[in-house]
Design a protein around this motif. Structure first.
Motif, PDB file in Angstrom:
ATOM      1  N   ASP A 201      -6.049 -13.603  11.296  1.00  0.00           N
ATOM      2  CA  ASP A 201      -6.557 -13.240  12.618  1.00  0.00           C
ATOM      3  C   ASP A 201      -5.474 -13.200  13.689  1.00  0.00           C
ATOM      4  N   LEU A 202      -4.227 -13.448  13.306  1.00  0.00           N
ATOM      5  CA  LEU A 202      -3.135 -13.388  14.268  1.00  0.00           C
ATOM      6  C   LEU A 202      -2.738 -11.933  14.521  1.00  0.00           C
ATOM      7  N   PRO A 203      -2.268 -11.629  15.728  1.00  0.00           N
ATOM      8  CA  PRO A 203      -1.760 -10.273  15.961  1.00  0.00           C
ATOM      9  C   PRO A 203      -0.535 -10.034  15.093  1.00  0.00           C
ATOM     10  N   SER A 204      -0.369  -8.793  14.644  1.00  0.00           N
ATOM     11  CA  SER A 204       0.769  -8.482  13.787  1.00  0.00           C
ATOM     12  C   SER A 204       1.229  -7.050  14.012  1.00  0.00           C
ATOM     13  N   SER A 205       2.535  -6.880  14.089  1.00  0.00           N
ATOM     14  CA  SER A 205       3.108  -5.537  14.207  1.00  0.00           C
ATOM     15  C   SER A 205       3.260  -4.876  12.846  1.00  0.00           C
ATOM     16  N   VAL A 206       2.999  -5.624  11.771  1.00  0.00           N
ATOM     17  CA  VAL A 206       3.060  -5.078  10.412  1.00  0.00           C
ATOM     18  C   VAL A 206       1.626  -4.950   9.907  1.00  0.00           C
ATOM     19  N   GLU A 207       1.168  -3.733   9.767  1.00  0.00           N
ATOM     20  CA  GLU A 207      -0.218  -3.498   9.356  1.00  0.00           C
ATOM     21  C   GLU A 207      -0.467  -4.077   7.965  1.00  0.00           C
ATOM     22  N   GLY A 208      -1.548  -4.851   7.835  1.00  0.00           N
ATOM     23  CA  GLY A 208      -1.926  -5.408   6.543  1.00  0.00           C
ATOM     24  C   GLY A 208      -0.976  -6.456   6.020  1.00  0.00           C
ATOM     25  N   ILE A 209      -0.313  -7.186   6.911  1.00  0.00           N
ATOM     26  CA  ILE A 209       0.732  -8.132   6.502  1.00  0.00           C
ATOM     27  C   ILE A 209       0.211  -9.175   5.521  1.00  0.00           C
ATOM     28  N   VAL A 210      -1.009  -9.662   5.711  1.00  0.00           N
ATOM     29  CA  VAL A 210      -1.538 -10.695   4.815  1.00  0.00           C
ATOM     30  C   VAL A 210      -1.754 -10.127   3.418  1.00  0.00           C
ATOM     31  N   ASP A 211      -2.372  -8.951   3.327  1.00  0.00           N
ATOM     32  CA  ASP A 211      -2.621  -8.341   2.020  1.00  0.00           C
ATOM     33  C   ASP A 211      -1.311  -7.949   1.339  1.00  0.00           C
ATOM     34  N   LEU A 212      -0.344  -7.496   2.117  1.00  0.00           N
ATOM     35  CA  LEU A 212       0.952  -7.154   1.544  1.00  0.00           C
ATOM     36  C   LEU A 212       1.625  -8.389   0.939  1.00  0.00           C
ATOM     37  N   GLN A 213       1.555  -9.502   1.661  1.00  0.00           N
ATOM     38  CA  GLN A 213       2.156 -10.728   1.140  1.00  0.00           C
ATOM     39  C   GLN A 213       1.446 -11.194  -0.130  1.00  0.00           C
ATOM     40  N   GLN A 214       0.136 -11.213  -0.096  1.00  0.00           N
ATOM     41  CA  GLN A 214      -0.609 -11.664  -1.267  1.00  0.00           C
ATOM     42  C   GLN A 214      -0.434 -10.723  -2.451  1.00  0.00           C
ATOM     43  N   GLY A 215      -0.156  -9.464  -2.187  1.00  0.00           N
ATOM     44  CA  GLY A 215       0.080  -8.505  -3.256  1.00  0.00           C
ATOM     45  C   GLY A 215       1.285  -8.842  -4.108  1.00  0.00           C
ATOM     46  N   GLU A 216       2.221  -9.602  -3.573  1.00  0.00           N
ATOM     47  CA  GLU A 216       3.402 -10.007  -4.338  1.00  0.00           C
ATOM     48  C   GLU A 216       3.020 -10.837  -5.562  1.00  0.00           C
ATOM     49  N   LEU A 217       1.908 -11.559  -5.474  1.00  0.00           N
ATOM     50  CA  LEU A 217       1.464 -12.413  -6.579  1.00  0.00           C
ATOM     51  C   LEU A 217       1.033 -11.608  -7.803  1.00  0.00           C
ATOM     52  N   HIS A 218       0.822 -10.324  -7.620  1.00  0.00           N
ATOM     53  CA  HIS A 218       0.299  -9.484  -8.702  1.00  0.00           C
ATOM     54  C   HIS A 218       1.342  -9.238  -9.787  1.00  0.00           C
ATOM     55  N   TYR A 219       2.623  -9.265  -9.402  1.00  0.00           N
ATOM     56  CA  TYR A 219       3.667  -8.857 -10.341  1.00  0.00           C
ATOM     57  C   TYR A 219       4.413 -10.040 -10.947  1.00  0.00           C
ATOM     58  N   ARG A 220       4.804  -9.858 -12.199  1.00  0.00           N
ATOM     59  CA  ARG A 220       5.538 -10.881 -12.925  1.00  0.00           C
ATOM     60  C   ARG A 220       6.903 -11.123 -12.266  1.00  0.00           C
ATOM     61  N   GLY A 221       7.247 -12.395 -12.149  1.00  0.00           N
ATOM     62  CA  GLY A 221       8.571 -12.760 -11.666  1.00  0.00           C
ATOM     63  C   GLY A 221       8.632 -13.224 -10.232  1.00  0.00           C
ATOM     64  N   PHE A 222       7.581 -12.940  -9.447  1.00  0.00           N
ATOM     65  CA  PHE A 222       7.621 -13.345  -8.041  1.00  0.00           C
ATOM     66  C   PHE A 222       7.594 -14.860  -7.898  1.00  0.00           C
ATOM     67  N   VAL A 223       6.645 -15.511  -8.546  1.00  0.00           N
ATOM     68  CA  VAL A 223       6.547 -16.969  -8.434  1.00  0.00           C
ATOM     69  C   VAL A 223       7.798 -17.658  -8.991  1.00  0.00           C
ATOM     70  N   PRO A 224       8.299 -17.279 -10.163  1.00  0.00           N
ATOM     71  CA  PRO A 224       9.561 -17.873 -10.628  1.00  0.00           C
ATOM     72  C   PRO A 224      10.725 -17.637  -9.673  1.00  0.00           C
ATOM     73  N   ALA A 225      10.753 -16.467  -9.013  1.00  0.00           N
ATOM     74  CA  ALA A 225      11.828 -16.194  -8.061  1.00  0.00           C
ATOM     75  C   ALA A 225      11.737 -17.125  -6.856  1.00  0.00           C
ATOM     76  N   VAL A 226      10.522 -17.314  -6.343  1.00  0.00           N
ATOM     77  CA  VAL A 226      10.342 -18.236  -5.216  1.00  0.00           C
ATOM     78  C   VAL A 226      10.769 -19.641  -5.623  1.00  0.00           C
ATOM     79  N   MET A 227      10.399 -20.054  -6.825  1.00  0.00           N
ATOM     80  CA  MET A 227      10.766 -21.377  -7.318  1.00  0.00           C
ATOM     81  C   MET A 227      12.286 -21.511  -7.438  1.00  0.00           C
ATOM     82  N   ALA A 228      12.949 -20.478  -7.979  1.00  0.00           N
ATOM     83  CA  ALA A 228      14.401 -20.516  -8.117  1.00  0.00           C
ATOM     84  C   ALA A 228      15.097 -20.562  -6.764  1.00  0.00           C
ATOM     85  N   SER A 229      14.531 -19.875  -5.782  1.00  0.00           N
ATOM     86  CA  SER A 229      15.127 -19.873  -4.442  1.00  0.00           C
ATOM     87  C   SER A 229      14.930 -21.205  -3.725  1.00  0.00           C
TER      88      SER A 229
END
Length: 308
Positions: A201-229
């Motif tokens: 519900d926050l204002p955002s200059s990036v349309e669909g920012i929440v859905d775009l962020q959550q979309g990262e979870l769909h692909y293999r390797g994102f969670v391991p990359a976050v963990m490695a970082s």
């Protein structure tokens, strides 16, 4: 004896389930990249997605995104940077967005090499304005300390490297060994969805920012990359690098969110002690998502970049 076998089998399934779930996710491949904007560069550790935005001519501004937000996080700031006269280069760090997901440690050397190779690939050989947001601020700091002669100025937006609070799960990942890694694989997606939903519900200059962020979870390797970082780049203390930048006299602008619960405002004081020449601005009512929730204020804080 049968009950013992069943119990052990059940435990094995519980332990394996998060890793099986990860293995069944689709790859970030050519099919997934069909809808990607921009272009791709083949670098030493894999394919890197990038876009040129902003002005068609002028000095170059290179933007490095954070731990969990790919290059779309700059969509709201790029027009403002263009209005300031910059050609804007944004790209996806390895493990995020449309870029490849190589395995192994993700420390400063890993990310600085990606940036160095991308600049070479794109023929960017003059001095640049380097912007880094969150973990990208840590990457930009590491790059600036190594190559001060390549920078016109450094802009750090809620930068990591001087302290952070990513929450108990990240703390467990950093110090919990195998159990921490399992917990990250098992519970990160739920935690990530909850934290991003809190911003819906926050204002955002990036349309669909929440859905775009959550979309990262769909692909293999994102969670391991976050963990490695988290174990690598995010955990690095960059005070020495900031000292080197101060001595090199690279112009530094740091922008902080006054309500940021991830990068503490106390880091502002730490930076001031290390680099007294650094200009610092606080957006009082902004949290950690200030690049997209307070884009106009961030651009206003950069108002003098083209005047220096």
């Amino acid at each position: 004896m049968i009950w013992l076998v069943l119990v052990l089998g059940g435990l094995a399934l519980v332990v394996a389930a998060p890793y099986l779930h990860e293995a069944l996710k689709p790859h970030m491949d050519d099919k997934a990249r069909r809808s990607a904007p921009g272009k791709f560069a083949e670098l030493s550790r894999g394919c890197t997605h990038y876009r040129w935005l902003g002005a068609t001519r002028g000095p170059v501004a290179v933007c490095v995104h954070g731990l969990t937000t790919p290059s779309f996080v700059w969509n709201g700031l790029a027009p403002g940077l263009g209005a300031l006269g910059f050609r804007v280069l944004v790209y996806d760090l390895y493990g995020r967005g449309y870029s490849d997901r190589p395995s192994g440690p993700q420390d400063s050397a890993f990310f600085v090499t990606q940036l160095e190779e991308l600049l070479e690939d794109q023929g960017v050989d003059g001095d640049i304005t380097l912007l880094g947001y969150s973990m990208g601020g840590a990457i930009a700091t590491a790059f600036a300390a190594l190559f001060p002669e390549r920078l016109r100025q450094l802009v750090l937006i809620a930068p990591a490297g001087l302290g952070h609070d990513l929450g108990p799960l990240a703390e467990r990942v950093t110090h919990g060994g195998r159990l921490g890694r399992w917990m990250m694989q098992a519970f990160f997606a739920r935690s990530f969805r909850k934290s991003t939903e809190a911003e819906r519900d926050l204002p955002s200059s990036v349309e669909g920012i929440v859905d775009l962020q959550q979309g990262e979870l769909h692909y293999r390797g994102f969670v391991p990359a976050v963990m490695a970082s988290i174990n690598g780049m995010v955990s690095e203390d960059l005070r020495e690098e900031h000292h080197d930048i101060a001595q090199s006299r690279v112009a530094v602008l740091a922008i902080w969110g006054g309500q940021d619960s991830i990068i503490p405002i106390s880091s502002m004081g730490d930076l001031a002690q290390i680099n007294r020449a650094a200009r610092q601005e606080v957006i009082e009512d902004a949290g950690h998502g200030l690049t997209y929730t307070h884009s106009a204020a961030v651009i206003h804080a950069m108002r003098d970049l083209m005047c220096d």
